[in-house]
Design an enzyme around this catalytic site. Sequence first.
Site, short mmCIF file in Angstrom:
data_model
loop_
_atom_site.label_atom_id
_atom_site.label_comp_id
_atom_site.label_asym_id
_atom_site.label_seq_id
_atom_site.Cartn_x
_atom_site.Cartn_y
_atom_site.Cartn_z
N SER A 231 0.80 -1.22 0.00
CA SER A 231 0.00 0.00 0.00
C SER A 231 0.83 1.27 0.00
O SER A 231 0.36 2.32 -0.43
CB SER A 231 -0.98 0.01 1.17
OG SER A 231 -0.28 -0.04 2.37
N HIS B 290 2.32 4.22 4.52
CA HIS B 290 1.41 4.98 3.67
C HIS B 290 1.93 6.40 3.45
O HIS B 290 1.96 6.90 2.32
CB HIS B 290 0.02 5.07 4.32
CG HIS B 290 -0.65 3.74 4.45
ND1 HIS B 290 -1.88 3.60 5.06
CD2 HIS B 290 -0.29 2.50 4.07
CE1 HIS B 290 -2.24 2.33 5.04
NE2 HIS B 290 -1.29 1.65 4.45
#
Length: 321
Positions: free
Chosen positions: A178, A230
């Site tokens: 991610s 992230h």
Amino acid sequence: MSIRVDFEPGTAKRNTAAPAFDYGHVAVAESEWTSWVVPMIVVANVAVFAVAMYVNNCPANPSPYGSCVASFLHRFSFQPLKQNPLLGPSSSTLQKLGALEWNRAVHEHQSWRLVTCIWLHAGVVHLLANMLSLVFIGIRLEQQFGFVRICAIYLLSGFGGSIMSSLFIRNSISVGASGALIGLLGAMLSELFTNWTIYTNKVAALLTLLFIIAINLALGMLPRVDNFAHIGGFLSGFLLGFVLLVRPRFGWYESQIPCERKLKSKYLAYQWILWTIALVLFVIGFVVGLTMLFRGENANERCHWCHYLSCIPSSRWSCEN
């Protein structure tokens, strides 16, 4: 999402390109590429997960948390839900295959974990969420900008996310793509800024992108989700978008036709300024991050409130670990 586990272009065809999200009419005609790298990345991630489940071999390694899930899959069956609710292998298997762990990456000279962790996933749920997002975001970007630039953004964003994660998280391992995925979102945002003059519906596109990015970063504040990966991925992709996804100014393609007025410059001055600033910041960020990491510095000591970016404590969970 990144999970913190305690446990040559294709054949071109002439077309009017539209961005990954439809920003409205794009005022330039560009080549659109055939997407093949993004599907290959998806296949590679699925293959790596299958290897992880084969190595895990739940039936041969009894767990105190209960019996294996989907035992009919034999050695590909999942760890008990109490141990891994995402339907996947054990944390020890992920660690064995290259999950990111600060101590091993820094003190045991296993810096390759900064890259391998991007290809590992904690479970089927984790894998599906990331791969569906990659298909939705990545294929359209690759069709517009070609495999070289999108692949570079994906890998460098994932690497940047790993660096950020290692600087702040030391007591658990981290896996997932991610950081790379949110890097693509960051690149889309900077691409919109740097090519602002050639799009219509740009305000709506900007608000949509900001909403999606905010949701992803907000979800990263839940426990067991590595939001530092992230954030690092987003910042890396955002800067790389200014460098790699800049488009020619309005009228450039038409000016290549002999009868049309010739434009002096392919890019506008503000695009060159953003390109330079972003490239300098990207290089400085990576150099400083890697230097701090391999010196063994703990970024939490320099930023005492930053841990709240990855987990906000509540009455339902604790962020101590």
